[in-house]
Write a protein that holds these residues in place. Structure first.
Motif, PDB file in Angstrom:
ATOM      1  N   ALA A   4      18.560  -9.186 -39.019  1.00 33.55           N
ATOM      2  CA  ALA A   4      19.343  -9.095 -40.262  1.00 33.55           C
ATOM      3  C   ALA A   4      20.838  -9.022 -39.948  1.00 33.55           C
ATOM      4  CB  ALA A   4      18.904  -7.883 -41.074  1.00 33.55           C
ATOM      5  N   ILE A   5      21.192  -8.274 -38.915  1.00 33.73           N
ATOM      6  CA  ILE A   5      22.599  -8.178 -38.514  1.00 33.73           C
ATOM      7  C   ILE A   5      23.101  -9.541 -38.036  1.00 33.73           C
ATOM      8  CG2 ILE A   5      24.148  -7.243 -36.728  1.00 33.73           C
ATOM      9  CD1 ILE A   5      22.726  -4.570 -37.018  1.00 33.73           C
ATOM     10  N   ALA A   6      22.306 -10.187 -37.202  1.00 32.39           N
ATOM     11  CA  ALA A   6      22.722 -11.480 -36.642  1.00 32.39           C
ATOM     12  C   ALA A   6      22.907 -12.518 -37.745  1.00 32.39           C
ATOM     13  CB  ALA A   6      21.697 -11.951 -35.621  1.00 32.39           C
ATOM     14  N   ARG A   7      21.941 -12.571 -38.657  1.00 29.70           N
ATOM     15  CA  ARG A   7      22.035 -13.555 -39.747  1.00 29.70           C
ATOM     16  C   ARG A   7      23.231 -13.261 -40.645  1.00 29.70           C
ATOM     17  NH1 ARG A   7      16.612 -15.360 -42.722  1.00 29.70           N
ATOM     18  NH2 ARG A   7      15.087 -15.187 -41.060  1.00 29.70           N
ATOM     19  N   SER A   8      23.452 -11.971 -40.877  1.00 29.72           N
ATOM     20  CA  SER A   8      24.580 -11.578 -41.720  1.00 29.72           C
ATOM     21  C   SER A   8      25.894 -11.998 -41.076  1.00 29.72           C
ATOM     22  CB  SER A   8      24.532 -10.070 -41.924  1.00 29.72           C
ATOM     23  OG  SER A   8      25.685  -9.625 -42.546  1.00 29.72           O
ATOM     24  N   ALA A   9      25.959 -11.833 -39.757  1.00 31.28           N
ATOM     25  CA  ALA A   9      27.181 -12.210 -39.040  1.00 31.28           C
ATOM     26  C   ALA A   9      27.421 -13.715 -39.177  1.00 31.28           C
ATOM     27  CB  ALA A   9      27.057 -11.817 -37.566  1.00 31.28           C
TER      28      ALA A   9
ATOM     29  N   GLU B  17      20.263 -12.607 -28.396  1.00 34.53           N
ATOM     30  CA  GLU B  17      19.216 -13.622 -28.265  1.00 34.53           C
ATOM     31  C   GLU B  17      19.133 -14.490 -29.525  1.00 34.53           C
ATOM     32  OE1 GLU B  17      15.609 -11.776 -26.757  1.00 34.53           O
ATOM     33  OE2 GLU B  17      14.460 -13.291 -27.855  1.00 34.53           O
ATOM     34  N   TYR B  18      19.152 -13.841 -30.675  1.00 36.24           N
ATOM     35  CA  TYR B  18      19.040 -14.599 -31.923  1.00 36.24           C
ATOM     36  C   TYR B  18      20.239 -15.547 -32.097  1.00 36.24           C
ATOM     37  CZ  TYR B  18      18.335 -15.812 -36.794  1.00 36.24           C
ATOM     38  OH  TYR B  18      18.136 -16.529 -37.955  1.00 36.24           O
TER      39      TYR B  18
ATOM     40  N   PRO C  65      23.762  -7.889 -22.075  1.00 37.05           N
ATOM     41  CA  PRO C  65      22.474  -7.431 -22.602  1.00 37.05           C
ATOM     42  C   PRO C  65      22.216  -5.941 -22.389  1.00 37.05           C
ATOM     43  CG  PRO C  65      22.210  -9.446 -21.316  1.00 37.05           C
ATOM     44  CD  PRO C  65      23.615  -8.988 -21.104  1.00 37.05           C
ATOM     45  N   MET C  66      21.771  -5.283 -23.422  1.00 38.30           N
ATOM     46  CA  MET C  66      21.360  -3.881 -23.321  1.00 38.30           C
ATOM     47  C   MET C  66      20.466  -3.554 -24.507  1.00 38.30           C
ATOM     48  SD  MET C  66      23.692  -0.524 -22.614  1.00 38.30           S
ATOM     49  CE  MET C  66      22.907   1.022 -22.119  1.00 38.30           C
ATOM     50  N   THR C  67      19.266  -3.065 -24.200  1.00 40.34           N
ATOM     51  CA  THR C  67      18.333  -2.638 -25.245  1.00 40.34           C
ATOM     52  C   THR C  67      18.931  -1.442 -25.973  1.00 40.34           C
ATOM     53  OG1 THR C  67      16.531  -3.266 -23.777  1.00 40.34           O
ATOM     54  CG2 THR C  67      15.948  -1.855 -25.644  1.00 40.34           C
TER      55      THR C  67
END
Ligand SMILES: Cc1ncc(C[n+]2csc(CCOP(=O)(O)OP(=O)(O)O)c2C)c(N)n1
Lengths: 283, 573
Positions: free
Chosen positions: B210-215, B236-237, B227-229
């Protein structure tokens, strides 16, 4: 770079008064920089100059242009981010030998590896200037300075030789005592597409009592003076760059025009003509 | 519990637990159910035990039960870890050969009146000459049959999943059919769920997606990260979608670089973002300070996991609130927002950019592993906020002078323009500076510039999202929380017998003291619920509002608040 632009030396003039020491190499570097920008017909509003923290960075408000004066050691990643946002605008970054080779050496290595199309100019005065005379990785072994009163016990980094081993795209070395050479090298570096690295052997009259202006002057020669020098030959460049003790090679030591710069390699930017700054609302 | 049902698949990392969880989620969505998918997994690539729990309801739910009605077990270690999570009267189906229960395990099953059934998937798969790894599909299909649903739904979802892998699809379909047949011969499992209305366009989505799409939707054109969990799935998205979006997505050499590149791109005049977890955020703090000083917009997603140091890399916590609010040397205005669900991930990401650009300040968007990596059901399209950039544009660019960039104004906000757009050049200076960025050490000028920056808080307080009060507007108990706490508390309130209200904070900094006092003043007792040891939010509220909390329920074992424990807590109040 700018069609039909009339650019004058005085366009880069600033009202602020210089705060560098008398005879500091930075004065000549500023002069050469302005001359190269004028030669390339780049007006101040079409260039971004990014400065690290150090003596050279204190000149950030003494020259024209869009400018950013950031954090110690971080000028390269900042400049890269700016460049990627508008790959059409020339971005020139400046750093000292302390900030660049201590705090931010990882950025330098990765910038060479990624081959971002920016110019990076290293003010190598062989010490920390602004914090009043401590050693850096380019200080000669044995040198006694503020933080090393008994003499530096570590080995010196030969920056150009080091970077040439990374198979870079453009490596040059020049001298703060030679404005004409600096101007020519800057023009080549800014024009080159890819990561252009320029080391300036810079005199620091206050703290560097070993490699003085006179001493550097007596040792440097331009690779152009060599009969058979080919700046596209990496092994030759490695060979001439090695000597920092007797005869110091300067000029454009190496370039590789076949290497594509980072932006041009991005598959998602092929066939897109706009820069990222023009895409926020129109995406 | 009425109208909720949960299925947990447990096994070893690498046994296809996630795939089964996703497939099963999609099957439920197809029927019109809402699902909430919660994953537990260790920080290693293969082995260890992992789980994927699906909570299912005909109504929208956003939380997990601690206990599961059905547990599908694929490994001995996982079964021992999760056996005690079975709910009263629940069913454990597994394929662990010679599963010798300990006395304690027998006792748990007995006291919960739960049943345990062994299915010999090895012999069945041997007969078909299939790899044992297909046991997962077999068992999932068996449970699907026993829940009384149609096999076609499952088949269709697998067909979609493996549309480019004919061989794998065929084997899976064989297992589905066989598992379904086997399950149909066994007793039905009563799920007790209402029949949902069939809805179009339900999808499962993680908070990070949701964050990635919003961005993407709000014009972010560059993303730099290391990268960090649990932040990595944003990278990745965005990387997977870069060809379509044209976004520059760059895995940087470290978080210092990621932050500086983000700042550089924002300075130049595009929108750029970075995301990390606590350890990476530590490395970004000097850049956040630089953003504050140079008044350059900056947006960073801070996806929290339990710390300190490497901590519990794949588990959840909300212990970096103090870090987000106080990170960076010196004083400068900033904004800290905290997501909780898909809608807030979407809205707050966009709002972060609007705030960052309008006020020219750093904005930190907090999320947690439990939000970042859990699977929510999305049933509506989220509206995009208008893009607010506060840039000088058009003819006005010609009238600018260098002093406009850091000009003293009542609001503290000065004009900003894209680098190169105007002939008025300036310096953005990390040293204290005058209006055109030139360095200054003059006492009164330095003080004035300092105050100019800090003044932005006044305007900021007027535009930040208000705290939301759920439940009655006055009463005895007021629960107060932020982040993922909202998910289980709201679901729990629907089930608890007590009448409690919940105040949810989305903006953790700056706090709107007047509004908060107004809301809180209508309640007698305050209870903080937080996913950290210190009660970081409640400490700040105590400090700023001069109040005290009747109780603080703090959890810091890496697990989220489960809805059943919240119900119990509320009912005891
Ligand atoms: C993170 C951080 N550490 C230390 C400093 C202090 N500092 C300022 S300038 C400088 C050294 C400058 O040396 P160099 O980079 O060689 O540049 P020069 O002054 O010689 O031009 C240091 C250590 C700082 N500003 N930031």
């Amino acid at each position: 770079m700018c069609n039909g632009c009339k650019v004058k030396y005085s366009d880069y003039y600033s009202d602020n008064i210089y705060t560098w020491c008398t005879n500091c190499g930075n004065y000549a570097i500023h002069q050469a920089l302005k001359r190269s920008l004028v030669k390339l017909k780049i007006p101040p509003y079409q260039v971004l100059l990014c400065f690290d923290i150090g003596c050279h960075g204190n000149g950030a408000d003494k020259i024209g242009g869009y400018r950013f004066h950031g954090l110690h050691g971080r000028v390269i990643p900042f400049a890269v981010g700016a460049h990627l946002a508008n790959h059409k605008m020339p971005v020139i970054a400046f750093g000292g030998d302390g900030g660049t080779l201590d705090e931010g050496i990882n950025h330098l290595i990765h910038a060479v590896r990624s081959n971002y199309n920016i110019t990076f100019i290293l003010h190598n005065n062989g010490n920390f200037g602004l914090t009043k005379g401590q050693v850096t990785p380019t200080s000669p072994k044995g040198l006694a300075m503020n933080s090393n009163p008994f003499g530096l016990i570590e080995d010196q980094i030969n920056v150009c030789k080091f970077l040439l081993n990374l198979e870079p795209s453009f490596v040059a070395r020049t001298f703060s005592g030679n404005i004409h050479q600096m101007e020519r090298v800057f023009v080549d570096a800014i024009t080159h597409k890819g990561f252009s690295f320029v080391e300036i052997l810079q005199a620091c009259p206050t703290y560097n009592k070993v490699n003085t202006h006179e001493k550097i002057y007596s040792k440097v020669y331009d690779v152009d003076e060599l009969d058979d020098y080919d700046p596209q030959n990496l092994s030759q460049a490695l060979k001439v760059s090695s000597d920092l003790d007797n005869k110091i090679a300067t000029g454009v030591l190496y370039f590789n025009k076949t290497k594509k710069d980072f932006y041009s390699r991005l598959p998602q930017r092929l066939n897109r003509n706009k820069a990222l700054i023009d895409e926020v609302k129109n995406y | 519990m009425k109208n909720r049902f949960s299925v947990k698949i447990v096994g070893e990392s690498g046994q296809g637990i996630n795939l089964m969880g996703e497939v099963l989620s999609k099957a439920f969505l197809e029927l019109g159910y809402y699902v909430f998918g919660y994953r537990e997994y260790p920080s290693l690539i293969k082995g260890g035990s992992a789980s994927y729990q699906l909570d299912i309801s005909a109504q929208n739910i956003n939380s997990s039960f601690k206990s599961s009605n059905v547990i599908i077990g694929l490994s001995r270690i996982a079964l021992s870890q999760y056996l005690s999570d079975i709910s009263d009267g629940g069913l454990i189906v597994h394929n662990v050969v010679k599963f010798q229960k300990s006395e304690a395990e027998n006792h748990i099953l007995k006291s919960k009146n739960a049943s345990e059934e062994f299915i010999d998937t090895n012999s069945l798969l041997d007969k078909l000459n299939l790899n044992y790894r297909y046991a997962n599909t077999f068992l999932v299909s068996l449970i699907w049959a026993r829940l009384g649903f149609d096999v076609e739904i499952l088949q269709e979802i697998f067909k979609e999943y493996f549309k480019e892998r004919d061989d794998i699809l065929e084997n899976n379909l064989t297992c589905i059919n066989l598992g379904f047949e086997e399950g149909s011969n066994q007793s039905l499992v009563e799920h007790g769920l209402d029949k949902p209305e069939k809805k179009a366009n339900l999808e499962i989505m993680t908070g990070n997606e949701a964050i990635a799409r919003s961005a993407i939707a709000c014009g972010v054109r560059a993303f730099y990260a290391y990268p960090m969990t649990p932040a990595s799935s944003i990278l990745e998205y965005l990387a997977n979608n870069a060809i379509n979006t044209g976004m520059i997505v760059k895995q940087a050499e470290d978080e210092i670089t990621a932050a500086q590149m983000t700042l550089g791109s924002m300075f130049m005049g595009t929108r750029a973002m970075t995301a990390t977890s606590g350890g990476g955020f530590d490395l970004m703090t000097e850049t956040i300070s630089l953003a504050g000083m140079t008044e350059t917009p900056f947006v960073c997603v801070l996806a929290q996991r339990p710390g300190p140091a490497t901590g519990l890399p794949t588990w959840t916590q909300a212990g970096d609130l103090n870090l987000a609010i106080f990170a960076g040397h010196g004083e400068f205005p900033r904004c800290v927002l905290a997501c909780s669900d898909l809608e807030s991930c979407h809205r707050l990401t966009q709002q972060a950019f609007n705030i960052a650009e309008y006020f020219q300040i750093p904005v930190i968007v907090l999320t947690e592993k439990h939000i970042a990596e859990s699977y929510f059901t999305k049933d509506t399209n989220f509206e995009n906020l208008p893009i607010i950039r506060n840039l000088v544009e058009g003819k006005a660019l010609e009238k600018l002078s260098p002093n406009d960039r850091y000009q003293f104004t009542d609001s503290g906000v000065s004009k900003r323009w894209v680098i190169g757009a105007s002939k008025a050049t300036f310096l953005a200076n990390s040293d204290e500076h005058s209006e055109d960025g030139s360095v200054t050490e003059d006492a009164s000028l330095a003080q004035q510039m300092y105050e100019k920056r800090m003044k932005k808080y006044t305007g900021l307080l007027k535009v930040i999202p208000e705290p939301t009060l759920f439940g009655k507007t006055s009463g005895e108990f007021l629960l107060i929380g932020w982040g993922s706490v909202k998910l289980s508390v709201l679901d729990a309130i629907n089930f608890a017998d007590k009448n409690v209200s919940y105040l949810h904070l989305e903006v953790l900094h700056p706090l709107d003291i007047a509004k908060l006092s107004n809301i809180m003043g209508r309640f007698k007792k305050y209870i903080a619920i937080e996913q950290n040891y210190l009660g970081q939010m409640s400490k700040i509220l105590e400090m700023e509002l001069k109040i005290s909390f009747t109780d603080k329920w703090l959890k810091y074992d890496g697990r989220p608040f489960f809805v059943d424990e919240v119900i119990k807590y509320i009912n005891k109040l």
